[in-house]
Write a protein that holds these residues in place. Sequence first.
Motif: not given
Lengths: 94, 256, 298
Positions: B231-249
Amino acid sequence: MIANHGYKDGSGEYYISIDTDKCSLCAEHGCLDGCPGQVFEIEFDDWDEEVATVRARERNKLKQICAACKPVSGRLVRLPCQIACGSEAITHSW
Amino acid sequence: MITVGIDSGNRNTKAVVLKDGQVVGKALILTGFDANESAGQAYELALKAAQVSPEEVVAVVSTGVGRNEVKFAQEIITEIGSAAKGARYFVPTVNTIIDLGAEEGRAIKLTADGKIADFASNEKCAAGAGSFVESMARALQTAPEEMGPLSMKYTKEVPMNAQCVVFAESEVVSLIHQKTPKEDIARAVHDGVSNRVSSMVRRVGLLDDLALIGGPGRNRGLVQSLKDDLQKEIKVPEDPDYVSALGAALYAMEIA
Amino acid sequence: MSENETKEYWRWKEYNWKNPDIPDWRGSMVTAGVDVGSTSSQAVIMVDGQLYAFSNMRTGSDSPSSAIDAINWAMEGTGLALEDISFTVGTGYGRVNVPFANKAVTEIACHARGANFMYGPTVRTLLDMGGQDCKAIHCDERGKVTSFLMNDKCAAGTGRGMEVFANLLAVPIEEVGDMSLSVEEEPAPVSSTCVVFAKTEATGLLRAGWSKEKVLAAYCSAMASRVVSLLERNGMEKDFAITGGIAKNSGVVKRIERILGIEALKPNYDTQIAGALGGALFAKALAEKSNKGKIAGR
């Protein structure tokens, strides 16, 4: 009898144990309303005694249902179901 | 300054190239037998896409289940850490992160300044992860990417009792035999995963700013089931599969 | 799905049996137990408390017709008809859907009672490894349950999990046990509990050059340590017996015995009939209690 309702899967053991010898002497059935997830019901066992049990369709999802009462940090020493049970018949394995 | 983040997952290996904090290249390949080799391939592809030569790269950080296998990374960061950094990049106010992979899932709660407050994870049971949907797609004889669109057209809620991938496959087959529409089965499959994931979110404590990252974030049907469940809004980034790799970068930028 | 595959490695033999030492049921009290499980169904017919006939088959698409098929097959060649049976107990996953049963009793209670008959009153700990569940039961000398634990959520440690492996390695399910014991050196158990992850792990091991025998050994060993942990949680005491389909898999049984350091009692009956047998015993007691114990054929 100790009835362990629940399961073990790759992530751990999730059993709610009910001591039906204690439970069969209880008339209040505080567990019914005491559990926010409504996992308990009263049934006649195979020896025609009235005992609490975990609803059959909830037995496979205890980890999920009980999650709300078991936060990662700041978990209560005694869970709402244990507080509600006057016979001290309920224990959790996790 | 150019940094690279590599996320070595069970299913896919992802690489993201950052230039002064902006994404300039990315690549995703299937993780092969040798995680280090796959990471190397993803790294080269991402550099090529960014039109950057290896000499220009200042730092490489790896994350994901195979992070220790990536020999050419200078530093590693846990999946929790990289998820938090990556998600904050897209949604600066996010305080609850759902990170789903092919074989694992986790819920992370952040403090106001982006530190990790609590997390709950599942990496031992396949039923709470993205591959559950893929297995059920196979049982439904449908392409995995069709599961989301099918689910969006459901008309009736069908209970699915099985909590295990192996048993759920048989249940889906029997639902098909009972002539249950594929749309309704797809919804039931997503509701099942959603229930299991939501319970992790409730364990860490559900706050208002929710983001979903990881490959399964592309599945709109799953996102809808999660929204309905929490029962909440959920934001999904455009390329969700790359988020962790981005976090590492991003972490590589910090240590460079 | 395995059902559509050309070769069905998971398939086991269905059969019925009649006790040659009991020439006739006429003039005796006939009771029955029908165990409709998620994977297999059994019907047991007892004559004056002695095992007379049984059937063991795969459960069909619905519980009522599986129950009817099972009892009809058990009665085959005996001259018995349903009305000759004075009391029938339904048990198992589909117990409330046995149309001709007089009462439904949980499979936990029936298993303990059946095992008490099969293995004698010294049996205290029971491990029932079924198609889609695994049960640990502790019982007293009368076959009454003192504690139990059941796991039907997860395919690990069940017959279904073993079927997945039989299919993966293309080994007939009845040969898995002996094949797994043919390894010269015992490999480390498969590390994943989850069947899906264990399958991925096994595929990797095969690719790394492991023989089928070695992979099966690693899986049987993982399954054994998993069910032993269930037994230990529920309370482990001698004597110990294993029932259910997996009890026929020597690879799992031997490894359980090795971990526990205890030998399981050797079965004189088909290990899959324990539940139905317990049902027939309950039926006898209930028939006597309710004075419904009419004598068949009079």
